[in-house]
Design an enzyme around this catalytic site. Structure first.
Site, PDB file in Angstrom:
ATOM      1  N   CYS A   9       9.250 -14.159  22.721  1.00 37.41           N
ATOM      2  CA  CYS A   9      10.475 -14.952  22.878  1.00 37.41           C
ATOM      3  C   CYS A   9      11.712 -14.049  22.788  1.00 37.41           C
ATOM      4  CB  CYS A   9      10.590 -15.986  21.764  1.00 37.41           C
ATOM      5  SG  CYS A   9       9.360 -17.281  21.835  1.00 37.41           S
ATOM      6  N   GLU A  48      14.402 -14.496  20.994  1.00 39.78           N
ATOM      7  CA  GLU A  48      14.916 -14.322  19.632  1.00 39.78           C
ATOM      8  C   GLU A  48      14.229 -13.154  18.935  1.00 39.78           C
ATOM      9  OE1 GLU A  48      13.935 -17.055  21.109  1.00 39.78           O
ATOM     10  OE2 GLU A  48      14.864 -18.867  20.301  1.00 39.78           O
ATOM     11  N   CYS A  82       9.431 -17.873  15.857  1.00 41.06           N
ATOM     12  CA  CYS A  82      10.731 -17.207  15.740  1.00 41.06           C
ATOM     13  C   CYS A  82      11.434 -17.618  14.442  1.00 41.06           C
ATOM     14  CB  CYS A  82      11.608 -17.522  16.949  1.00 41.06           C
ATOM     15  SG  CYS A  82      11.054 -16.662  18.421  1.00 41.06           S
TER      16      CYS A  82
HETATM   17  N1  THU Z   1      11.125 -19.113  24.668  1.00 43.93           N
HETATM   18  C1  THU Z   1      12.022 -18.291  24.058  1.00 43.93           C
HETATM   19  O1  THU Z   1      12.189 -17.129  24.450  1.00 43.93           O
HETATM   20  N2  THU Z   1      12.714 -18.792  23.017  1.00 43.93           N
HETATM   21  C2  THU Z   1      12.649 -20.066  22.573  1.00 43.93           C
HETATM   22  O2  THU Z   1      13.347 -20.420  21.642  1.00 43.93           O
HETATM   23  C3  THU Z   1      11.733 -21.012  23.200  1.00 43.93           C
HETATM   24  C4  THU Z   1      10.860 -20.481  24.262  1.00 43.93           C
HETATM   25  C5  THU Z   1      10.411 -18.597  25.835  1.00 43.93           C
HETATM   26  C6  THU Z   1       8.936 -18.400  25.671  1.00 43.93           C
HETATM   27  C7  THU Z   1       8.451 -18.496  27.103  1.00 43.93           C
HETATM   28  O3  THU Z   1       8.658 -17.239  27.718  1.00 43.93           O
HETATM   29  C8  THU Z   1       9.414 -19.489  27.733  1.00 43.93           C
HETATM   30  O4  THU Z   1      10.560 -19.510  26.909  1.00 43.93           O
HETATM   31  C9  THU Z   1       8.852 -20.889  27.867  1.00 43.93           C
HETATM   32  O5  THU Z   1       8.371 -21.355  26.666  1.00 43.93           O
END
Ligand code: THU
Length: 160
Positions: free
Chosen positions: A72, A74, A114
């Site tokens: 992710c 974050e 996260c």
């Molecule tokens: N994702 C994030 O990067 N941060 C979040 O807070 C929620 C989800 C990403 C993970 C994945 O690559 C995409 O968003 C869909 O879930």
């Protein structure tokens, strides 16, 4: 039997109501969505961490064909910040997301994994930080990241 309550305080603000510094970090989180590698979800997340020394470290989600190997935005931002500036606590973390149709209307909130990492980051530096979750017009501002994860596992039960 005893009933207990946990309260979390947060603000919903128009983006213009944020301070100049907050708006700058928000802008960086939106900018970071452009570096997402979101080949599978087409969900582009950006995060920007303002450190105590004034540096802003950005991150975005990095996906992988082996889905669980993805990371992710974050955690990408926070780990990059800690790997580059291990002695600098985070002051503000802003998070934004867009799809192919543009920035999300409503603020995005971090996933559970996260939240756990953010919690450890604040305890590592003994400094809770502000989390700004960005929507197209409004931001959700949590003044203390620990509010994202009540009943967190903080490692205090681990053997020494
Ligand atoms: N994702 C994030 O990067 N941060 C979040 O807070 C929620 C989800 C990403 C993970 C994945 O690559 C995409 O968003 C869909 O879930």
């Amino acid at each position: 039997m005893e009933y207990k309550k946990i309260e979390i305080n947060y603000q919903l603000c128009q983006l213009e109501e944020l301070s100049e510094v907050e708006q700058m970090v928000v802008k960086k989180s939106i900018e970071a969505t452009n570096t997402a590698y979101a080949k599978y979800s087409h969900f582009y997340v950006g995060a920007a961490a303002l450190l105590n020394n004034g540096t802003v470290v950005m991150g975005s989600n990095q996906e992988n064909a082996a889905f669980p190997s993805s990371l992710c935005a974050e955690r990408t931002a926070v780990f990059a910040a800690q790997a580059t500036y291990p002695n600098e606590p985070i002051k503000i973390l802003a998070i934004a997301a867009k799809t192919d149709s543009g920035l999300l209307k409503d603020p995005i909130t971090p996933c559970g994994a996260c939240r756990q990492v953010l919690m450890e980051t604040s305890s590592r530096y003994q400094k809770p930080f502000k989390v700004i979750m960005v929507g197209k017009e409004q931001a959700l501002v949590l003044h203390d990241n620990r509010g994202l994860l009540p009943f967190a596992f903080d490692g205090s039960d681990l053997p020494e």
